[in-house]
Motif scaffolding. Sequence first.
Motif, short mmCIF file in Angstrom:
data_model
loop_
_atom_site.label_atom_id
_atom_site.label_comp_id
_atom_site.label_asym_id
_atom_site.label_seq_id
_atom_site.Cartn_x
_atom_site.Cartn_y
_atom_site.Cartn_z
N LEU A 1 1.15 4.11 -2.83
CA LEU A 1 0.87 5.53 -2.55
C LEU A 1 2.04 6.40 -2.97
CD1 LEU A 1 -0.83 5.34 0.98
CD2 LEU A 1 -1.92 5.81 -1.21
N ASP A 2 3.27 5.95 -2.72
CA ASP A 2 4.45 6.71 -3.15
C ASP A 2 4.43 6.90 -4.66
OD1 ASP A 2 6.90 5.38 -0.78
OD2 ASP A 2 5.43 7.01 -0.64
N ARG A 3 4.11 5.82 -5.38
CA ARG A 3 4.08 5.92 -6.83
C ARG A 3 2.97 6.86 -7.27
NH1 ARG A 3 5.89 2.87 -11.36
NH2 ARG A 3 7.47 2.17 -9.89
N ARG B 1 5.60 9.14 6.47
CA ARG B 1 5.61 7.66 6.51
C ARG B 1 7.02 7.14 6.73
NH1 ARG B 1 4.16 6.10 1.61
NH2 ARG B 1 2.71 7.73 1.02
N GLY C 1 8.42 14.61 -5.83
CA GLY C 1 8.22 14.63 -7.28
C GLY C 1 9.12 13.64 -7.98
N ARG D 1 1.60 9.38 -5.63
CA ARG D 1 1.91 10.78 -5.31
C ARG D 1 3.04 11.30 -6.20
NH1 ARG D 1 -2.54 10.11 -3.12
NH2 ARG D 1 -2.78 9.57 -0.93
N SER D 2 3.99 10.45 -6.52
CA SER D 2 5.12 10.92 -7.32
C SER D 2 4.69 11.25 -8.73
CB SER D 2 6.25 9.88 -7.36
OG SER D 2 5.90 8.79 -8.20
N ARG E 1 0.84 -1.21 0.00
CA ARG E 1 0.00 0.00 0.00
C ARG E 1 0.87 1.24 0.00
NH1 ARG E 1 -2.44 3.40 3.80
NH2 ARG E 1 -4.39 4.31 3.04
N ASN E 2 1.90 1.26 0.84
CA ASN E 2 2.76 2.45 0.92
C ASN E 2 3.55 2.66 -0.37
OD1 ASN E 2 1.92 3.12 3.47
ND2 ASN E 2 3.59 2.07 4.52
N GLN F 1 1.90 12.57 -9.23
CA GLN F 1 1.03 13.74 -9.05
C GLN F 1 -0.19 13.62 -9.93
OE1 GLN F 1 3.69 16.96 -9.86
NE2 GLN F 1 4.46 16.97 -7.78
#
Lengths: 186, 256
Positions: A95-97, B30, B182, A99-100, A91-92, A102
Motif C-alpha cells: 500500500l505504501d508503494r 499506519r 510522495g 500510494r507513493s 500488505r502495508n 500516486q
Amino acid sequence: MATPSRTRESDPVEAAQMQRWLERVRAQDTRALRSLYDLTSARLMSVSAQILKDEAEAADVLQEVYLKVWQQAADYSGVGSVWGWLIVITRNASLDRLRSRQRKREESLDDLDPVDIGEQSHHNAVDSGIERCLEVLNDNARQAIVLSYIYGFSHHEVQQRLERPLGTVKAWIRRGLQELKRCLEA
Amino acid sequence: MSRSLRYSNPDVCDQLAAQYVAGDMTARVRRRMEQLTREHPPLKAAVADWSDRMMPLHNRYPEQAPPANLWRQIEHSLPADREPKAQTAQTRKAGVLTRLLDLFNPGVLWPAVTGGALVALVMITLNLGLVRSPESIGPAYMAPLSWEGDVALVVSGYRRNGDQPAWLSAQWSARLDDRPEGATHLWAETGENREWVYLGAVTPENRRWDLDAEGWQAVMEAHRLLVNDNPGTIQPQLALMEGPCIQLGNWDSTDG
C-alpha cells in the motif's frame, strides 16, 4: 496453469517451525531467513501483486518486506501466526508503494474477474470458514471488503468504483468486517 | 478516556485493528498504529486476531513465484556485519545497523535531545566506540537529515569491504509520527564545484543499496545531503529534507 493454493491456517507443525525460524532470524541467522523466504515468498508475492498489479514492483516490495523481517523480527511477540504477521507487513508495504506512486487505478470493476470479487474461488480444495462467512454477507459489503483488503483500494476508490456515497462504503466495510467476525466466532 | 485506557478497551482495539488489517489507513496513521501496537499489548493482540482471521482469503488466489534472483538481492541487502549467533529464548542480538536504529528509538533514548544535540551525541557515541563492536564494520559516513525541525532520516555510508561494494543505508527515525508524502530521492552536494549527484530513491521503509564508484566518490566528498521529490532535477530551495555530512573515520580517497 495457476497453482492451487493450500489452506494454511490449520497446520500447527508448519506454524511452530516458522516461529523457530523467526527466533533464529532474531539471532541474525541468514539460513533461517532463507527458510522463511522459501516457504512464504510465493504467497507474499501474490499478496503484493494483487495490490500493485506489477510483478517488478511486487518483487521490489518483497525485498523490502524480508529486510524488514530481518530488522524487526523481535517485533513478532508470538501473538498470532507468523503468516498473519508477514501478510500484514506485505500488505502495508504494498500500500505504501502504491500510494507513493500516486497511481490511479486503471482497471475498472468490470476488468476484475467476478470470482475475485464476490464468488468463492474454485482453487481451494479445502473449504475455508471465512469464505463461507463472506458468502453470507450482502453483495455490497463483500465487494467492498475484497476490493479493500485484497486489492488495496482506498475507501475513496471503492466509493468511485461502486458509485455509492463514501459514508455508505465505510459503513459496508465496517459492518461487513464485524459480521465476518461474528460468523467466524459462531 | 485516557490514552492508556483507550487502547485497553476491547471495542476500540477491535475497531482499530480491523481498519489497520483490512481497511484504509493512510501511511502516517499506519505508522502511528504500528507504534501503538508496540506500546499496547491488547492492541497488538487485536491486530494479530484480525490478521489471522482475514488471512485465509488470500488462499483464493494462486501463489506466484518471485523472480529467481530475488533471494540473492535480499541477501545482498542484509547488513554486512551479520553473523549467526547462539540461540537464546528472550534476548535480542542486535547488529550494528540495528543498534544504530536504537539511537532513534524513543523507548531507548533521550526524549529531550534536540536535532543538533542528537547529531553531536551520535558523533560522540560512535567515536567512543560505544555502539560499534570491534569485529563489525560501522559506517564511515553519516548524515542526519531534518524535516520540519526534527531529525527524520539518517543516511549512513559504508565503504567497500572485499567483494561487498560500498553502500548506503537510509533509516527513518522511529520518533516520527509521519513522513514526507510522495516520492523522495536522495542527492549529494559534492566536490569543490558543489555539484549535485543523485544517489538513489528513499522509500517509506528503511533500505540499503550499493553504490558505484561515482556514487561513493560523491558521498566521500559531499558537503550535505538533500532529499527532494524528483530523481531527474534538483532545486535545493525546494528540498524536503537536508542535513550536513559527517565523516566518522578516515578512509583512503581511492576506496569504493
